[in-house]
Scaffold this active site. Structure first.
Site, PDB file in Angstrom:
ATOM      1  N   PRO A   2       0.831  -1.205   0.000  1.00  0.00           N
ATOM      2  CA  PRO A   2       0.000   0.000   0.000  1.00  0.00           C
ATOM      3  C   PRO A   2       0.869   1.260   0.000  1.00  0.00           C
ATOM      4  O   PRO A   2       1.786   1.391   0.802  1.00  0.00           O
ATOM      5  CB  PRO A   2      -0.797  -0.130   1.299  1.00  0.00           C
ATOM      6  CG  PRO A   2      -0.814  -1.593   1.585  1.00  0.00           C
ATOM      7  CD  PRO A   2       0.516  -2.093   1.111  1.00  0.00           C
ATOM      8  N   GLU A   3       0.588   2.163  -0.931  1.00  0.00           N
ATOM      9  CA  GLU A   3       1.315   3.426  -1.004  1.00  0.00           C
ATOM     10  C   GLU A   3       0.419   4.538  -0.466  1.00  0.00           C
ATOM     11  O   GLU A   3      -0.681   4.282   0.028  1.00  0.00           O
ATOM     12  CB  GLU A   3       1.775   3.672  -2.437  1.00  0.00           C
ATOM     13  CG  GLU A   3       2.733   2.589  -2.932  1.00  0.00           C
ATOM     14  CD  GLU A   3       3.406   2.934  -4.248  1.00  0.00           C
ATOM     15  OE1 GLU A   3       3.376   4.105  -4.644  1.00  0.00           O
ATOM     16  OE2 GLU A   3       3.969   2.031  -4.875  1.00  0.00           O
ATOM     17  N   HIS A  90      -5.643 -14.354   8.671  1.00  0.00           N
ATOM     18  CA  HIS A  90      -4.682 -13.266   8.816  1.00  0.00           C
ATOM     19  C   HIS A  90      -5.296 -12.017   9.454  1.00  0.00           C
ATOM     20  O   HIS A  90      -4.708 -10.937   9.378  1.00  0.00           O
ATOM     21  CB  HIS A  90      -4.070 -12.927   7.455  1.00  0.00           C
ATOM     22  CG  HIS A  90      -3.420 -14.099   6.791  1.00  0.00           C
ATOM     23  ND1 HIS A  90      -2.286 -14.698   7.295  1.00  0.00           N
ATOM     24  CD2 HIS A  90      -3.765 -14.793   5.675  1.00  0.00           C
ATOM     25  CE1 HIS A  90      -1.937 -15.705   6.511  1.00  0.00           C
ATOM     26  NE2 HIS A  90      -2.812 -15.790   5.529  1.00  0.00           N
ATOM     27  N   ARG A 109       1.383 -10.955   5.567  1.00  0.00           N
ATOM     28  CA  ARG A 109       2.827 -11.151   5.692  1.00  0.00           C
ATOM     29  C   ARG A 109       3.390 -10.707   7.042  1.00  0.00           C
ATOM     30  O   ARG A 109       4.578 -10.904   7.318  1.00  0.00           O
ATOM     31  CB  ARG A 109       3.542 -10.414   4.555  1.00  0.00           C
ATOM     32  CG  ARG A 109       3.083 -10.867   3.173  1.00  0.00           C
ATOM     33  CD  ARG A 109       3.821 -10.139   2.076  1.00  0.00           C
ATOM     34  NE  ARG A 109       3.179 -10.352   0.789  1.00  0.00           N
ATOM     35  CZ  ARG A 109       3.594  -9.799  -0.348  1.00  0.00           C
ATOM     36  NH1 ARG A 109       4.641  -8.992  -0.345  1.00  0.00           N
ATOM     37  NH2 ARG A 109       2.963 -10.039  -1.475  1.00  0.00           N
ATOM     38  N   ARG A 151      23.290  16.528  -6.138  1.00  0.00           N
ATOM     39  CA  ARG A 151      23.085  15.118  -5.819  1.00  0.00           C
ATOM     40  C   ARG A 151      23.298  14.291  -7.086  1.00  0.00           C
ATOM     41  O   ARG A 151      22.738  14.585  -8.140  1.00  0.00           O
ATOM     42  CB  ARG A 151      21.667  14.875  -5.282  1.00  0.00           C
ATOM     43  CG  ARG A 151      21.317  15.669  -4.031  1.00  0.00           C
ATOM     44  CD  ARG A 151      22.052  15.175  -2.814  1.00  0.00           C
ATOM     45  NE  ARG A 151      21.705  13.803  -2.468  1.00  0.00           N
ATOM     46  CZ  ARG A 151      20.670  13.463  -1.708  1.00  0.00           C
ATOM     47  NH1 ARG A 151      19.845  14.385  -1.230  1.00  0.00           N
ATOM     48  NH2 ARG A 151      20.457  12.200  -1.410  1.00  0.00           N
TER      49      ARG A 151
END
Length: 270
Positions: A2-3, A90, A109, A151
Site C-alpha cells: 500500500p502506497e 490473517h 505477511r 546530488r
C-alpha cells in the site's frame, strides 16, 4: 505494498465509522508483527477515538491520552465489520467499539505495525525525520530543487526517499516521472528549476488522481469496504514493459533502480 493513496483511501474509508466512538475491547490474535504489539487490551478500552489522520504511510488514531500508530506493511488492510463476522486466518487485531463496530487489521505477511505512544506522535522515531507531504504547501518545485542540487543519485531514488518527500512509492514515482518527461536515471543534480517544477506538479497530480480513484489495485490492496481501488486502469507506464508508449508508440523499457522495477519511454523521457 500500500502506497500513500491506498493509505489515504483507508483513512477516509474508516474514519466516518469510528471517530467519536469509544473503544470497548481489543482482541489481539497475533502480537508478533514487525514489532511486538503493545498490551492495548489494558490501554484502550473506555477511551474515545478523537481523529484518524495520516502522516506519510502511517495512520494516526488519536485519543486524549495517546495515539495509535498503524502501518499496513507489505500487504495489510483495514476493514470495518461486526463482531459476528468470523475472523480470517490473517485477521490479527480487532478494535471493537461500544456500538459493536469493529475495525479489523489484516496482514498476511505480518510486516505491518500497530504501536502506541503517549508522546506527540510527530516526534516518534518513525515519524520525526520524514520529509514534507507531497500534497502539502511545503512541497513544490523550489523545495525539490533545493534537495536535488549537487546530488548524483538517480532522480527516481530521490523522490522515493521518505526523508525528501513522503509517500512517493514505486508505482507513483514511475508515473510522475513519465508525466513530467524526465528519465528516471537522470542524476538528481542535473534537473533544472523548470524540471523540478514539472516533477513536483506531476507528483501532486498523480497522487491526487489515485486518491480520487481509490488507490491502485496491485495484489492485496482493498479499501475499508473490501472494494479494490481503480487507479490501475489509468497507469501510463508502470507494468507496461514492451508495450507501446501511449504518447509516441515507442516500446516501454523495464530495468531496475535500487532493486525496484523502473519503467520509461526513452523517447518521451529525457
Amino acid at each position: 505494498m500500500p502506497e500513500l493513496p491506498e493509505v489515504e483511501t483507508s483513512r477516509a474509508g474508516i474514519a466516518p465509522h469510528i471517530v467519536g466512538k469509544s473503544f470497548r475491547e481489543i482482541i489481539i490474535r497475533q502480537a508478533r508483527l514487525r514489532w511486538p504489539v503493545p498490551p492495548l487490551q489494558t490501554t484502550l478500552p473506555g477511551l474515545e477515538l478523537l481523529s484518524v489522520a495520516r502522516r506519510g504511510k502511517y495512520l494516526l488514531l488519536a485519543t486524549q491520552p495517546g495515539c495509535l500508530i498503524l502501518h499496513l506493511g507489505m500487504s495489510g488492510n483495514l476493514r470495518i465489520t461486526h463482531p459476528d463476522h468470523a475472523p480470517g486466518k490473517h485477521d490479527h487485531i480487532d478494535f471493537v467499539f461500544a456500538d459493536d463496530t469493529v475495525l479489523r487489521f489484516n496482514d498476511q505477511r505480518k510486516f505491518g505495525a500497530v504501536l502506541w505512544t503517549e508522546d506527540e506522535p510527530q516526534l516518534h522515531a518513525l515519524l520525526r525525520d520524514l520529509g514534507p507531504e507531497p500534497l502539502g504547501a511545503d512541497f513544490d518545485g523550489a523545495y525539490l530543487l533545493s534537495r536535488a542540487q549537487k546530488r548524483s543519485l538517480a532522480v527516481k531514488s530521490l523522490i522515493m526517499d521518505s526523508h525528501i518527500v513522503v509517500g512517493v512509492g514505486n508505482i507513483y514515482a514511475n508515473e510522475a516521472l513519465f508525466m513530467a518527461g524526465i528519465d528516471p536515471l537522470r542524476a538528481a543534480g542535473s534537473l533544472s528549476a523548470a524540471e523540478c517544477g514539472r516533477l513536483a506538479a506531476a507528483i501532486r497530480q498523480v497522487l491526487s488522481a489515485a486518491i480520487a480513484q481509490g488507490g491502485t489495485t496491485l495484489r492485496d490492496f482493498a479499501n475499508a469496504d473490501g472494494k479494490p481501488g481503480y487507479f490501475k486502469q489509468s497507469l501510463n507506464v508502470y507494468g507496461r514493459a514492451g508495450l507501446d508508449c501511449l504518447n509516441c508508440a515507442a516500446p516501454i523499457e523495464l530495468f531496475k533502480i535500487g532493486q525496484r522495477a523502473t519503467y520509461r519511454c526513452r523517447v518521451c523521457q529525457v
